[in-house]
Motif scaffolding. Structure first.
Motif, mmCIF file in Angstrom:
data_model
loop_
_atom_site.group_PDB
_atom_site.id
_atom_site.type_symbol
_atom_site.label_atom_id
_atom_site.label_comp_id
_atom_site.label_asym_id
_atom_site.label_seq_id
_atom_site.Cartn_x
_atom_site.Cartn_y
_atom_site.Cartn_z
ATOM 1 N N PRO A 1 10.389 7.887 -0.914
ATOM 2 C CA PRO A 1 9.470 8.833 -0.278
ATOM 3 C C PRO A 1 8.218 8.989 -1.129
ATOM 4 C CG PRO A 1 11.197 10.013 -1.424
ATOM 5 C CD PRO A 1 11.532 8.542 -1.516
ATOM 6 N N PRO A 2 7.163 9.552 -0.580
ATOM 7 C CA PRO A 2 5.992 9.805 -1.427
ATOM 8 C C PRO A 2 6.327 10.902 -2.432
ATOM 9 C CG PRO A 2 5.632 10.632 0.794
ATOM 10 C CD PRO A 2 6.955 9.926 0.788
ATOM 11 N N TYR A 3 6.158 10.614 -3.708
ATOM 12 C CA TYR A 3 6.506 11.553 -4.762
ATOM 13 C C TYR A 3 5.297 12.386 -5.162
ATOM 14 C CZ TYR A 3 10.821 8.944 -5.165
ATOM 15 O OH TYR A 3 12.016 8.357 -4.898
ATOM 16 N N ALA A 4 5.550 13.641 -5.517
ATOM 17 C CA ALA A 4 4.492 14.537 -5.979
ATOM 18 C C ALA A 4 4.031 14.111 -7.365
ATOM 19 C CB ALA A 4 5.013 15.971 -6.016
ATOM 20 N N GLU A 5 2.770 14.427 -7.695
ATOM 21 C CA GLU A 5 2.255 14.143 -9.029
ATOM 22 C C GLU A 5 2.553 15.307 -9.947
ATOM 23 O OE1 GLU A 5 -1.942 13.465 -8.686
ATOM 24 O OE2 GLU A 5 -1.649 11.336 -8.327
ATOM 25 N N VAL B 1 1.743 18.152 -12.432
ATOM 26 C CA VAL B 1 0.538 18.979 -12.507
ATOM 27 C C VAL B 1 -0.130 18.894 -13.876
ATOM 28 C CG1 VAL B 1 1.302 20.579 -10.717
ATOM 29 C CG2 VAL B 1 1.854 21.057 -13.094
ATOM 30 N N LEU B 2 0.549 18.365 -14.884
ATOM 31 C CA LEU B 2 -0.027 18.260 -16.219
ATOM 32 C C LEU B 2 -0.609 16.879 -16.498
ATOM 33 C CD1 LEU B 2 2.656 20.214 -18.271
ATOM 34 C CD2 LEU B 2 0.469 21.045 -17.390
ATOM 35 N N CYS B 3 0.148 15.826 -16.228
ATOM 36 C CA CYS B 3 -0.295 14.477 -16.606
ATOM 37 C C CYS B 3 -0.548 13.562 -15.410
ATOM 38 C CB CYS B 3 0.721 13.833 -17.537
ATOM 39 S SG CYS B 3 2.281 13.428 -16.735
ATOM 40 N N ARG B 4 -0.268 14.015 -14.217
ATOM 41 C CA ARG B 4 -0.488 13.280 -12.961
ATOM 42 C C ARG B 4 0.401 12.054 -12.799
ATOM 43 N NH1 ARG B 4 -4.814 15.240 -10.081
ATOM 44 N NH2 ARG B 4 -4.947 13.279 -8.959
ATOM 45 N N GLU B 5 1.472 11.954 -13.593
ATOM 46 C CA GLU B 5 2.476 10.901 -13.413
ATOM 47 C C GLU B 5 3.324 11.250 -12.195
ATOM 48 O OE1 GLU B 5 3.308 8.040 -15.218
ATOM 49 O OE2 GLU B 5 1.374 8.340 -16.196
ATOM 50 N N PRO B 6 3.951 10.272 -11.556
ATOM 51 C CA PRO B 6 4.854 10.585 -10.445
ATOM 52 C C PRO B 6 6.068 11.379 -10.935
ATOM 53 C CG PRO B 6 4.605 8.203 -10.722
ATOM 54 C CD PRO B 6 3.817 8.855 -11.796
ATOM 55 N N THR B 7 6.525 12.323 -10.127
ATOM 56 C CA THR B 7 7.695 13.114 -10.484
ATOM 57 C C THR B 7 8.908 12.611 -9.724
ATOM 58 O OG1 THR B 7 7.385 14.724 -8.713
ATOM 59 C CG2 THR B 7 6.227 15.147 -10.781
ATOM 60 N N GLY C 1 0.796 -1.219 0.000
ATOM 61 C CA GLY C 1 0.000 0.000 0.000
ATOM 62 C C GLY C 1 0.828 1.268 0.000
ATOM 63 N N ASP C 2 2.154 1.161 -0.059
ATOM 64 C CA ASP C 2 3.020 2.342 -0.102
ATOM 65 C C ASP C 2 2.952 2.937 -1.498
ATOM 66 O OD1 ASP C 2 4.963 4.244 0.182
ATOM 67 O OD2 ASP C 2 6.636 2.844 0.359
ATOM 68 N N PRO C 3 2.417 4.168 -1.665
ATOM 69 C CA PRO C 3 2.237 4.728 -2.997
ATOM 70 C C PRO C 3 3.532 4.973 -3.749
ATOM 71 C CG PRO C 3 1.740 6.364 -1.332
ATOM 72 C CD PRO C 3 1.969 5.058 -0.631
ATOM 73 N N ALA C 4 4.651 5.122 -3.064
ATOM 74 C CA ALA C 4 5.916 5.397 -3.728
ATOM 75 C C ALA C 4 6.705 4.135 -4.012
ATOM 76 C CB ALA C 4 6.763 6.335 -2.868
#
Length: 66
Positions: free
Chosen positions: A27-31, A33-39, A19-22
């Motif tokens: 660490p949890p990565y930001a999405e 802002v254009l395509c919502r892919e992990p950065t 269940g760890d999103p990263a």
């Protein structure tokens, strides 16, 4: 085979089975802002975050706008 080369952005965002999103160890990565892919940036980063693909495309647009 357990090759990850066929994974999509949704698969990467889903993380591992714990269940760890990263994913494991990251660490949890930001999405993006254009395509919502992990950065490549952590969620705590301020400002606009873009994934490597959108960052490259934005650089191309601004470089050729002269």
């Amino acid at each position: 085979m357990s090759d990850d080369s066929g994974t999509t952005g949704a698969d990467r965002r889903a993380g591992d089975s714990t269940g760890d999103p990263a994913g494991p160890g990251g660490p949890p990565y930001a999405e993006c802002v254009l395509c919502r892919e992990p950065t490549e940036y952590p969620e705590s980063r301020k400002g606009i975050t873009l994934c490597p693909v959108c960052e490259w495309q934005e650089a191309q647009r601004t470089a050729c706008s002269g």
